[in-house]
Design an enzyme around this catalytic site. Sequence first.
Site, short mmCIF file in Angstrom:
data_model
loop_
_atom_site.label_atom_id
_atom_site.label_comp_id
_atom_site.label_asym_id
_atom_site.label_seq_id
_atom_site.Cartn_x
_atom_site.Cartn_y
_atom_site.Cartn_z
N VAL A 165 -0.76 56.41 9.06
CA VAL A 165 -1.51 56.01 7.86
C VAL A 165 -1.32 54.52 7.65
CG1 VAL A 165 -1.91 56.47 5.43
CG2 VAL A 165 -1.09 58.29 6.91
N ASP A 166 -2.13 53.71 8.34
CA ASP A 166 -1.98 52.27 8.26
C ASP A 166 -2.82 51.74 7.11
OD1 ASP A 166 -1.53 49.63 8.64
OD2 ASP A 166 -2.04 49.60 10.77
N MET A 167 -2.21 51.69 5.94
CA MET A 167 -2.93 51.23 4.75
C MET A 167 -2.96 49.70 4.68
SD MET A 167 -1.42 53.93 2.01
CE MET A 167 -1.36 55.69 2.36
N GLU A 191 -4.02 47.77 7.30
CA GLU A 191 -4.75 47.39 8.50
C GLU A 191 -5.49 46.07 8.31
OE1 GLU A 191 -6.00 51.52 10.64
OE2 GLU A 191 -6.84 51.12 8.66
#
Length: 265
Positions: A20-22, A24
């Site tokens: 979950v690369d919030m 990015e």
Amino acid sequence: MFFPLVPSQGTLPSSWMEIVDMLERGIRSMELGIRHGFSALMSMLKYCYELGVRYVTAYAFSIDNFKRRPEEVQSLMDLMQEKIEGLIEKESVVNRYGVRVYFVGNLKLLSEPVRLAAERAMVATAKNSKAVLSICVAYTSTNEIVHAVQESCKEKWDEITVLDASGLGYGLIGLKGNGKDDEEHLIKLADIEKHMYMAVAPDPDILIRTSGETRLSNFLLWQSACCYLYSPSVLWPEIGFWHFFWAILNYQRKHLYLDRKRKQS
């Protein structure tokens, strides 16, 4: 919720992992990205639990993120505390679906308010048994492996010390061996896996990495040898049902191959 397009006769995954690369690239506002990313995570959780996927793991905060500017780290900690506290609200996804929550990683690196909020959430959901959500925070796979090896060595050393004190150690504390073949190691694979942070969940069937990235970003390197890696080009906050659907469909197409590999390993 109704899933008319998901093939009902194919094998469904039991364990689902998400990077979950919030934070990015391309997300202008860090706070906005995190809030939208959290909303996307809750939607994905509902899809998984409605379909019967029992284990979901999210990579929410890497140890490497502590290298950011102090004000950014503090802002991230504040947002994380807010979202953790929201997890255990009465109408949350976690409570509606009976989900037990684990926070996985080197939790002592977290700020005290966040660590305490995580501990409260784990206690509050400890009796939930329908599904499991593991949230990796202050986590990297290399740190997890080092931790597991260290804990395994410490545990084995304590066992040997007790045996030696009772006269049953056969000189092991002096590293002289016990007369058995050298191939019989004192520390075995099961010892290390027992001390992994992710011992709370089975190895993943599917791992999702958004933004078209194919690297695992130091996430579950030990556990992901035989899982399906799905890498849609969409940024995490924009992920939705159709990405979920294609992940399931492609996993079902590759399941037999992956299952053979798992049995061979």
